[in-house]
Scaffold this motif. Structure first.
Motif: not given
Length: 249
Positions: A121, A190, A223
Motif C-alpha cells: 500500500r 489487491c 475488489c
C-alpha cells in the motif's frame, strides 16, 4: 585505536564502496560494539547476513568486537549446507509471503501476477511495514537499507535496482522460488486469491464482446475485478517467460 579485519562475501559486496569489495580490510573503532552494529555501520543490513565467522568460529549478532579479530561475513546460503554452524538469521518462514515498501508498487504487481502473496500500500509507514511483517510473518522487500537495519526486522531483502523485472528475478533467485510459481491466481490490484467466475455470472462484469468470445473467467472476491485470457493475458505470459529466461531457469 583498536581495529578488526573484515571480509564480506558474494552479494554483500554490493553494499560496500569499491575500495572494500571482495578483499579483506581493516576497520578501526573507538568503542567496543556488537558485531551486528559494526556490520551495519559498514553499510550491510543485518537481514542480508546468514553466517559470521570470528577467527574461524561462528558467532551470533551479540558478539562484542574487542579488536584484533579476523571476521568473515557471509550472505544467505542457498546450496551450501551450513547446519553445523550457528546461523545468525532466524529460520526461513514456512510460507513465503512479502510486504513491500512504498517504492515497489510495480514489483508488487509482478509478484502477484506470479502468484505470491505480496502486501503493498502506498500509504504504509515504515513502522506499519515492520508491524505487519512481524504479525503476518512477511518478508520485507525494500530499497531502503535504513528500514532493513531496524533491529525489529527479522526477515528482509534489500533490492539494489529500480527495474521491476530485474527486481522480480532477484527475489525469485534469492528465495529459490522458481518452482513455486502459480501465475494468475491472485488479484494484481489487491492481492486476494482469485475465484472461478461462472460465465453466466460474468454478465455485467465484463464487456459484451469479451463475454461472447471467452468461456473462462476469474474474479477477485475482495475488489470485484474480473479476469480473462485476453490480449493482456498473453502479454503477461510473455513477461513471465522473459523474467524466467533471463534468470537462467
Amino acid at each position: 585505536m583498536p581495529e578488526a579485519s573484515f571480509r564480506f562475501f558474494e552479494e554483500l559486496n554490493d553494499f560496500l564502496p569499491d575500495r572494500r569489495r571482495k578483499k579483506r580490510f581493516f576497520h578501526q573503532f573507538k568503542e567496543r560494539a556488537s558485531i551486528k552494529d559494526m556490520i551495519e555501520a559498514l553499510g550491510i543490513p543485518h537481514t542480508e547476513v546468514d553466517l559470521i565467522l570470528v577467527d574461524g568460529k561462528s558467532e551470533d549478532f551479540n558478539y562484542i568486537v574487542k579488536g584484533g579479530e579476523r571476521i568473515s561475513v557471509y550472505p544467505v546460503f542457498e546450496s551450501l549446507n551450513i547446519r553445523q554452524v550457528s546461523k545468525v538469521r532466524p529460520e526461513p518462514l514456512r510460507e513465503t509471503r512479502f510486504i513491500l515498501d512504498t517504492h515497489l508498487g510495480k514489483l508488487a504487481r509482478i509478484l502477484r501476477m506470479l502468484g505470491f502473496d505480496s502486501l503493498y500500500r502506498k500509504d504504509l509507514t515504515p513502522d506499519e511495514i515492520i508491524s505487519a511483517s512481524l504479525a503476518e510473518h512477511r518478508i520485507i522487500l525494500s530499497r531502503s537499507r535504513n528500514l532493513l537495519k531496524r533491529k525489529e526486522v527479522t526477515h528482509g531483502y534489500c533490492l539494489n535496482t529500480s527495474e521491476p523485472e530485474k527486481q522480480a528475478r532477484l527475489v525469485l533467485k534469492r528465495f529459490d522460488l522458481q518452482e513455486n510459481l502459480e501465475p494468475f491466481t491472485r488479484c494484481m490490484e489487491c492481492n486476494s486469491p482469485l475465484e472461478e467466475l461462472p460465465r453466466d455470472d460474468a454478465c455485467g462484469k465484463v464487456p459484451e464482446d469479451v463475454l461472447s468470445g471467452q468461456q473462462e473467467f476469474k474474479c477477485c472476491p475482495a475488489c470485484g475485478k474480473a479476469y480473462w485470457k485476453g490480449s493482456h493475458y498473453l502479454k503477461m505470459e510473455e513477461k513471465i517467460g522473459e523474467i524466467l529466461s533471463v534468470g537462467g531457469w
